[in-house]
Design a protein around this motif. Structure first.
Motif, PDB file in Angstrom:
ATOM      1  N   ILE A 118       1.199   3.685  -2.912  1.00  0.00           N
ATOM      2  CA  ILE A 118       0.340   4.014  -3.585  1.00  0.00           C
ATOM      3  C   ILE A 118       0.600   5.863  -3.129  1.00  0.00           C
ATOM      4  N   PRO A 119       1.133   6.162  -2.134  1.00  0.00           N
ATOM      5  CA  PRO A 119       1.564   7.078  -2.281  1.00  0.00           C
ATOM      6  C   PRO A 119       3.134   8.059  -3.226  1.00  0.00           C
ATOM      7  N   TRP A 125      -2.079   5.970   5.698  1.00  0.00           N
ATOM      8  CA  TRP A 125      -0.566   5.038   5.658  1.00  0.00           C
ATOM      9  C   TRP A 125      -0.142   4.865   7.056  1.00  0.00           C
ATOM     10  N   THR A 148      -2.861   9.890   1.617  1.00  0.00           N
ATOM     11  CA  THR A 148      -2.616   8.472   0.803  1.00  0.00           C
ATOM     12  C   THR A 148      -1.914   8.590   1.595  1.00  0.00           C
ATOM     13  N   SER A 149      -1.071   8.922   1.933  1.00  0.00           N
ATOM     14  CA  SER A 149       0.318   8.934   3.320  1.00  0.00           C
ATOM     15  C   SER A 149      -0.368   9.446   4.255  1.00  0.00           C
ATOM     16  N   LEU A 156       0.640  -1.218  -0.131  1.00  0.00           N
ATOM     17  CA  LEU A 156       0.164  -0.307  -0.196  1.00  0.00           C
ATOM     18  C   LEU A 156       0.457   1.616   0.276  1.00  0.00           C
ATOM     19  N   THR A 212       2.093   8.246  -6.508  1.00  0.00           N
ATOM     20  CA  THR A 212       1.396  10.081  -6.991  1.00  0.00           C
ATOM     21  C   THR A 212       1.940  10.822  -6.680  1.00  0.00           C
ATOM     22  N   LEU A 248      -3.219  13.704  -3.580  1.00  0.00           N
ATOM     23  CA  LEU A 248      -4.358  12.514  -3.105  1.00  0.00           C
ATOM     24  C   LEU A 248      -2.575  11.829  -3.328  1.00  0.00           C
ATOM     25  N   CYS A 249      -1.639  12.266  -2.360  1.00  0.00           N
ATOM     26  CA  CYS A 249       0.075  12.198  -2.262  1.00  0.00           C
ATOM     27  C   CYS A 249      -0.046  12.044  -0.864  1.00  0.00           C
TER      28      CYS A 249
END
Length: 305
Positions: free
Chosen positions: A75-76, A295, A291-292, A72, A79, A287-288
């Motif tokens: 993802i960050p 996480w 999602t960071s 996962l 992005t 988005l980064c």
């Protein structure tokens, strides 16, 4: 005294009962574990199957959590990379816009007739002198008048508003070069496409034209084919236009200063490029960041998200 004695007797009986039940529980557990298969370790000791199964399951679950954790994290990371790529793309687009603006506003130079030299001069301002041959007009349509500020505001829209008409392409015999070239004189509205509706602008005298060099154009998807018979052109095909008019495959867009009163409106060169990279930068970096945080909250702070 009698009540104290009764309480001691009751306590003794209760403790005896609890000990007996506990003994039975230990016996049942011993019998149950003795029935489970045993596994021999490397050092010769035996371990029950139940204990090994529990430790194996815990290890597998821990391994899955570790894999999911690092998977996962892609993802960050992805992005962030896309946001950084859009930063580079925006710098490249701004440089391209600056280069086009510089070319279309530079001092005009005499028109060269060497095809190889012309291929490296697109959007370069040039100047020529000559006479128009109005009997060989071509029409590129549909077209709308160029308004750079309006196009910058409407960049990215699926449709545009405003009137439509045509760009008038007229052969120009260059008296100083001895050749005939094609000149996009500019825009006329739909009701002014026919030459007889704008006779004031159909001058016969020698004129000086300043414009920008344009190269041939490849038909884009969904753009209709040029209809040579009906004189309806949809894209700039210099070879076909030259074949019809007898001119050289040299094409310039006349600037606004070359507009003749009553004739087509010059300055129809589109140099506005879509520059929406800032929107993409905000999207990918946003988005980064989101999602960071998710996480970090899930795997570092152990917060349920």
């Amino acid at each position: 005294m009698a009540s104290l004695k009764s309480a001691l007797v009751y306590s003794t009986r209760l403790l005896t009962t609890v000990r007996k039940q506990t003994h039975v529980i230990y016996m049942k557990r011993t019998l149950l574990l003795s029935r489970l298969p045993l596994f021999k370790r490397a050092d010769g000791r035996f371990i029950p199957f139940g204990r090994q199964s529990s430790s194996t399951a815990a290890g597998a679950e821990k391994g899955e959590d570790s894999f999911l954790k690092w998977f996962l994290l892609l993802i960050p990371a992805t992005t962030f990379g896309l946001g950084t790529w859009q930063v580079k793309r925006r710098q490249w687009k701004l440089q391209m816009i600056n280069d086009l603006t510089r070319l279309t506003t530079a001092e005009p130079i005499p028109l060269p007739i060497d095809p190889h030299e012309l291929n490296s001069l697109e959007y370069r301002r040039v100047k020529v002198r000559g006479r128009y041959d109005h009997s060989q007009e071509l029409y590129i349509l549909p077209r709308s008048p160029v308004d750079p500020e309006k196009e910058a505001r409407e960049a990215g829209r699926l449709s545009s508003s405003g009137e439509t008409g045509a760009n008038v392409i007229t052969p120009l015999y260059c008296t100083d070069l001895g050749i005939t070239i094609l000149v996009n004189r500019g825009y006329v509205p739909r009701q002014k496409i026919r030459p007889e509706t704008r006779m004031k602008g159909q001058v016969e005298d020698e004129v000086e034209v300043v414009g920008v060099v344009r190269l041939t154009e490849t038909r884009k998807p969904f753009v209709p084919n040029n209809d040579v018979e009906r004189n309806r052109w949809h894209y700039r095909d210099l070879e076909a236009m030259s074949s019809v008019t007898g001119a050289e495959p040299i094409f310039i867009d006349a600037d606004f200063g070359s507009t003749i009163p009553g004739g087509p409106i010059g300055g129809q060169t589109r140099v506005t490029l879509r520059n929406e990279h800032m929107q993409y930068i905000i999207t990918w970096y946003g988005l980064c960041a989101a999602t960071s945080y998710m996480w970090f909250a899930k795997f570092i702070k152990k917060i349920k998200v």
